[in-house]
Design a protein around this motif. Structure first.
Motif, PDB file in Angstrom:
ATOM      1  N   LYS A 242      41.461  46.279  46.743  1.00 29.01           N
ATOM      2  CA  LYS A 242      40.045  44.737  46.619  1.00 29.01           C
ATOM      3  C   LYS A 242      39.940  44.361  47.038  1.00 29.01           C
ATOM      4  CE  LYS A 242      39.211  47.309  41.418  1.00 29.01           C
ATOM      5  NZ  LYS A 242      38.989  46.928  40.841  1.00 29.01           N
ATOM      6  N   GLY A 243      40.962  43.243  47.772  1.00 21.92           N
ATOM      7  CA  GLY A 243      41.055  42.286  48.541  1.00 21.92           C
ATOM      8  C   GLY A 243      42.116  40.857  47.796  1.00 21.92           C
ATOM      9  N   PHE A 244      43.084  40.234  48.507  1.00 19.59           N
ATOM     10  CA  PHE A 244      43.852  39.298  47.622  1.00 19.59           C
ATOM     11  C   PHE A 244      42.427  38.348  47.067  1.00 19.59           C
ATOM     12  CE2 PHE A 244      46.251  35.335  47.731  1.00 19.59           C
ATOM     13  CZ  PHE A 244      47.672  35.728  47.508  1.00 19.59           C
ATOM     14  N   PHE A 245      41.388  38.318  47.573  1.00 18.04           N
ATOM     15  CA  PHE A 245      40.613  36.799  46.963  1.00 18.04           C
ATOM     16  C   PHE A 245      39.647  37.687  46.244  1.00 18.04           C
ATOM     17  CE2 PHE A 245      42.613  35.093  50.428  1.00 18.04           C
ATOM     18  CZ  PHE A 245      43.137  33.962  50.376  1.00 18.04           C
ATOM     19  N   TYR A 246      39.957  39.223  45.472  1.00 18.43           N
ATOM     20  CA  TYR A 246      39.103  39.183  44.918  1.00 18.43           C
ATOM     21  C   TYR A 246      38.452  38.668  43.362  1.00 18.43           C
ATOM     22  CZ  TYR A 246      37.056  42.664  41.764  1.00 18.43           C
ATOM     23  OH  TYR A 246      35.571  43.800  41.101  1.00 18.43           O
ATOM     24  N   GLY A 247      36.920  38.766  43.577  1.00 21.62           N
ATOM     25  CA  GLY A 247      37.126  38.217  42.062  1.00 21.62           C
ATOM     26  C   GLY A 247      37.007  36.300  42.218  1.00 21.62           C
ATOM     27  N   TYR A 248      37.596  35.633  43.017  1.00 24.28           N
ATOM     28  CA  TYR A 248      36.951  34.301  42.796  1.00 24.28           C
ATOM     29  C   TYR A 248      35.531  34.047  43.257  1.00 24.28           C
ATOM     30  CZ  TYR A 248      41.969  34.357  44.218  1.00 24.28           C
ATOM     31  OH  TYR A 248      43.711  33.359  44.077  1.00 24.28           O
ATOM     32  N   THR A 249      35.958  33.000  42.722  1.00 22.43           N
ATOM     33  CA  THR A 249      34.012  32.299  42.127  1.00 22.43           C
ATOM     34  C   THR A 249      34.690  30.510  42.551  1.00 22.43           C
ATOM     35  OG1 THR A 249      34.489  31.908  40.311  1.00 22.43           O
ATOM     36  CG2 THR A 249      33.193  33.482  40.949  1.00 22.43           C
ATOM     37  N   TYR A 250      33.408  29.544  42.814  1.00 23.36           N
ATOM     38  CA  TYR A 250      33.638  28.328  42.531  1.00 23.36           C
ATOM     39  C   TYR A 250      35.325  27.964  41.469  1.00 23.36           C
ATOM     40  CZ  TYR A 250      30.619  27.687  46.664  1.00 23.36           C
ATOM     41  OH  TYR A 250      29.882  27.967  47.682  1.00 23.36           O
ATOM     42  N   PHE A 251      34.629  28.704  40.492  1.00 19.94           N
ATOM     43  CA  PHE A 251      35.024  27.936  38.671  1.00 19.94           C
ATOM     44  C   PHE A 251      36.719  28.344  39.267  1.00 19.94           C
ATOM     45  CE2 PHE A 251      30.624  28.078  36.864  1.00 19.94           C
ATOM     46  CZ  PHE A 251      31.025  26.673  36.312  1.00 19.94           C
ATOM     47  N   VAL A 252      37.074  30.005  39.816  1.00 17.47           N
ATOM     48  CA  VAL A 252      38.293  29.924  40.062  1.00 17.47           C
ATOM     49  C   VAL A 252      39.234  29.269  40.974  1.00 17.47           C
ATOM     50  CG1 VAL A 252      40.200  31.702  40.699  1.00 17.47           C
ATOM     51  CG2 VAL A 252      37.854  32.234  39.266  1.00 17.47           C
ATOM     52  N   ALA A 253      38.276  28.337  41.914  1.00 13.13           N
ATOM     53  CA  ALA A 253      38.868  27.742  43.310  1.00 13.13           C
ATOM     54  C   ALA A 253      39.069  25.897  42.757  1.00 13.13           C
ATOM     55  CB  ALA A 253      37.939  27.420  44.100  1.00 13.13           C
ATOM     56  N   PHE A 254      38.583  26.009  41.595  1.00 11.14           N
ATOM     57  CA  PHE A 254      38.505  24.396  40.211  1.00 11.14           C
ATOM     58  C   PHE A 254      39.130  24.445  39.692  1.00 11.14           C
ATOM     59  CE2 PHE A 254      37.157  22.067  36.509  1.00 11.14           C
ATOM     60  CZ  PHE A 254      37.372  20.652  37.732  1.00 11.14           C
TER      61      PHE A 254
END
Length: 345
Positions: A242-254
């Protein structure tokens, strides 16, 4: 701008106002981190891989530490010399710092697991078990002693956490299936890791005059390797698919950003504030997390939760009270004679 402010936090001459600023930021980061992480593990439809988030956090901490070390050294040449001597030229020191790297990696992953199964407020209160765990490690590893009041506060804190976990408060707005016992088990592992790694790192810091930021760089480099191994071992096949950054959103980055800067601000609080202020910070974080959980997740406050949280806040305050050493108090007659002596300028 952020690195400049953080650097001035660590300079020797810092004002009280700036100390309060750092303490306020630390309180807000601690409360916001737990609530935001809880949100990303319950509200998002496509859940990200927690091991990749922990790995990215270590990378960001490394870059921030290098930036602050560059400020500290004052020139690129001195920075490169310091990195060459203390990182590339010190394999034994790197190996020594790999111990807390492994332990912190486990702790951070357990935090994600705990907040996937427990409300943010319940987590915030229960996580204060790190205080008695750290106290025990301090006694065993650094040969320090605790006062009777501190031991009393430790038992009070454990009693408060027991009340909170007796009938855990439920969040009505969270629809996903949760396992409170799994969450509590994850916190138990996390506090054990926190206590051991914190005391171990303190012991390493005090064993030499090496810069705090050099030690951090050594630890974060090891941490990146350890967390990458963790990604491969636990979720390697899924990450490849699925990829290393699968499911990442702005909230996850925060959340990752908060986790990164939170550790650095913790160092500021530990170095420049006393235990009472840190106690108030922890208590304030508990209150803020509770309020946010009620508003965002529909947390239903129970009587046992309220009493347990209150006991935890009181115990944190009592634990941080300064110890009075009566052996150093001079008799009144000696104080009078000292006052009467002329002062030589």
């Amino acid at each position: 701008m952020f690195l400049t402010k953080l650097y001035f936090c660590f300079s020797e001459n810092v004002s009280l106002l700036f100390k309060l600023y750092c303490l306020t930021v630390m309180t807000l980061v601690a409360a916001t981190y737990t609530v935001a992480l809880r949100y990303t593990r319950t509200a998002e439809k496509e859940l990200y891989f927690t091991t990749t988030a922990v790995c990215i956090t270590e990378v960001i901490k490394l870059f921030l530490s290098v930036g602050i070390l560059a400020k500290e050294t004052g020139s690129l040449k001195r920075l490169m010399t310091s990195l060459k001597e203390n990182v590339l030229g010190s394999p034994k020191e790197m190996l020594k710092l790999s111990v807390p790297s492994v332990v912190y990696a486990v702790q951070n992953n357990m935090a994600f697991l705990a907040l996937s199964n427990l409300d943010a407020a319940v987590y915030q209160v229960t996580y204060q078990l790190k205080i008695p765990c750290t106290a025990l490690c301090t006694v065993l590893m650094l040969n320090r002693s605790l006062s009777k009041l501190q031991w009393f506060s430790v038992f009070m804190l454990c009693g408060g956490v027991t009340l909170v976990q007796w009938k855990p408060a439920e969040a009505t707005k969270v629809q996903m299936e949760q396992n409170p016992w799994l969450g509590f088990g994850a916190i138990a592992v996390a506090v054990l890791c926190s206590g051991f790694a914190g005391v171990y790192f303190e012991r390493v810091l005090k064993s030499s005059d090496t810069s705090l930021w050099v030690r951090n760089i050594q630890m974060y480099l090891s941490g990146i390797v350890v967390t990458l191994v963790g990604v491969y071992m636990s979720e390697g096949a899924q990450v490849l698919e699925k990829g290393f950054f699968y499911g990442y959103t702005y909230f996850v980055a925060f959340v990752i950003f908060l986790a990164s800067v939170g550790g650095l601000y913790t160092s500021v609080v530990v170095k420049y504030t006393d235990n009472i202020m840190k106690g108030f910070s922890a208590a304030a974080a508990i209150v803020l997390s509770t309020v946010a959980s009620v508003m965002l997740f529909g947390l239903q406050i129970t009587l046992t939760f309220s009493l347990g949280a209150l006991l935890v806040c009181i115990s944190i305050y009592l634990y941080g009270l300064p110890r009075q050493d009566t052996t150093k108090i001079q008799p009144s007659s000696e104080k009078v004679s000292l006052k009467e002596k002329p002062i030589n300028v």
